[in-house]
Design a protein around this motif. Sequence first.
Motif, short mmCIF file in Angstrom:
data_model
loop_
_atom_site.label_atom_id
_atom_site.label_comp_id
_atom_site.label_asym_id
_atom_site.label_seq_id
_atom_site.Cartn_x
_atom_site.Cartn_y
_atom_site.Cartn_z
N VAL A 98 31.60 52.99 24.85
CA VAL A 98 32.83 53.93 25.37
C VAL A 98 32.17 55.76 25.66
CG1 VAL A 98 34.60 54.25 24.67
CG2 VAL A 98 33.96 52.17 24.28
N GLU A 99 30.87 55.97 24.64
CA GLU A 99 30.61 57.38 24.15
C GLU A 99 29.91 57.17 25.56
OE1 GLU A 99 29.04 58.11 20.50
OE2 GLU A 99 31.25 58.11 19.20
N ALA A 100 29.15 56.53 25.92
CA ALA A 100 28.32 56.55 26.83
C ALA A 100 29.23 56.80 28.39
CB ALA A 100 27.13 55.69 26.70
N GLY A 101 30.27 56.57 28.57
CA GLY A 101 31.09 56.61 30.07
C GLY A 101 31.82 55.00 30.13
N ALA A 102 31.38 54.31 29.69
CA ALA A 102 31.62 53.11 29.85
C ALA A 102 33.05 52.09 30.22
CB ALA A 102 31.22 51.39 28.98
N THR A 103 34.02 52.36 31.16
CA THR A 103 35.37 52.19 31.44
C THR A 103 35.86 50.55 30.68
OG1 THR A 103 34.58 52.21 33.35
CG2 THR A 103 36.68 51.81 33.00
N GLY A 104 34.49 49.58 30.75
CA GLY A 104 35.24 48.67 29.52
C GLY A 104 34.42 47.97 29.22
N TYR A 105 34.55 47.12 28.54
CA TYR A 105 33.35 46.20 27.16
C TYR A 105 34.16 44.68 26.94
CZ TYR A 105 30.19 46.22 23.26
OH TYR A 105 28.89 45.63 22.26
N MET A 106 32.95 44.10 27.56
CA MET A 106 33.77 42.18 27.12
C MET A 106 32.65 41.61 26.78
SD MET A 106 36.75 42.82 28.87
CE MET A 106 37.04 40.53 28.84
N LEU A 107 33.09 40.75 26.15
CA LEU A 107 31.48 39.97 26.07
C LEU A 107 31.76 38.35 26.48
CD1 LEU A 107 33.18 39.46 22.08
CD2 LEU A 107 31.49 40.95 22.83
N LYS A 108 30.33 38.33 26.60
CA LYS A 108 29.75 36.78 27.45
C LYS A 108 30.30 35.94 27.61
CE LYS A 108 25.24 38.97 29.09
NZ LYS A 108 23.49 38.88 28.19
N ASP A 109 31.14 35.70 26.66
CA ASP A 109 31.76 34.08 26.67
C ASP A 109 33.29 34.20 26.69
OD1 ASP A 109 32.71 35.38 24.29
OD2 ASP A 109 32.25 34.32 22.09
N SER A 110 33.39 35.34 27.00
CA SER A 110 34.88 35.65 27.67
C SER A 110 34.74 34.86 28.57
CB SER A 110 35.13 36.78 27.96
OG SER A 110 35.14 37.97 27.05
N PRO A 111 36.44 33.93 28.94
CA PRO A 111 36.90 33.24 30.42
C PRO A 111 36.58 33.65 30.70
CG PRO A 111 38.45 33.41 28.23
CD PRO A 111 37.54 33.99 28.00
N PRO A 112 35.77 32.75 32.29
CA PRO A 112 35.64 33.80 33.61
C PRO A 112 37.40 34.28 34.52
CG PRO A 112 35.29 31.41 33.44
CD PRO A 112 36.14 31.83 32.51
N GLU A 113 38.34 33.87 33.84
CA GLU A 113 39.59 34.22 34.62
C GLU A 113 39.70 35.66 33.92
OE1 GLU A 113 41.68 36.07 37.29
OE2 GLU A 113 40.43 33.96 37.21
N GLN A 114 39.09 35.77 32.96
CA GLN A 114 39.03 37.62 32.00
C GLN A 114 38.25 38.39 32.81
OE1 GLN A 114 38.64 37.69 27.33
NE2 GLN A 114 41.12 37.20 27.80
N LEU A 115 37.15 37.88 32.45
CA LEU A 115 36.28 38.62 32.64
C LEU A 115 36.69 39.14 34.50
CD1 LEU A 115 32.83 36.53 31.87
CD2 LEU A 115 34.07 38.65 31.16
N ALA A 116 37.27 38.56 35.10
CA ALA A 116 37.31 38.95 36.74
C ALA A 116 38.64 40.06 36.56
CB ALA A 116 37.64 37.63 37.91
N GLN A 117 38.91 39.53 36.09
CA GLN A 117 40.29 40.89 36.09
C GLN A 117 40.18 41.80 35.30
OE1 GLN A 117 43.67 40.13 37.20
NE2 GLN A 117 43.51 42.62 36.74
#
Length: 212
Positions: A98-117
């Motif tokens: 976040v401090e480096a400027g990332a807009t978001g942070y998701m985990l790889k095991d998140s559901p596909p639709e959640q990642l797409a959103q």
Amino acid sequence: MNEPLRLLLVDDHPVVRRGLRAMFDERSDMLVVAEAGDGRAALDVLADTSVDVVLMDLRMGSGTDGVTATGRITALPEPPAVLVLTVYDTDADILAAVEAGATGYMLKDSPPEQLAQAVRSAARGETALGPNVAARLFERMRGAEEALSPREVEILRMLGQGLSNRALSRELFISEATVKTHLVHIFDKLGVDNRTAAITTAIQRGIIRPTP
């Protein structure tokens, strides 16, 4: 019809990139235009490829890591959004990204639709956090607020109003030395080293409100 979002996948595992490409390319509003095996390669891609969202892994073997690459990408003149996609959810990793400027942070095991959103949200410049990540950040911020004493929060509010140490001393009927002691404790608890950073961090964490 709108143009699909142009994605860059950054991960040192080809199998992971292949799976992500298949998932995103199934969606009519997304298109994977490039892949990279580490942060340095991602920067090389961005030098001549237009991208809307970079999906960035954090740890990539001996190559440039994701946090370093994120900082360099977000420092570009017209940077794409960077959405971290990783298996790591420690406080240190999340805060560094976040401090480096990332807009978001998701985990790889998140559901596909959640990642797409999350990709869609990042492309709009909105913060995109996985539920577990958001919960960890909330707990950390709540813990920081609880760690501050009522007097320290009061001093933070006055700092946000632009009061000097001398003015704080007069308002609170304490010595300037005591004010400085409070500031040292506040800086330490917030993990900052100056007044401006303390005010910014306190506002970001919801400890104080911005001055109108």
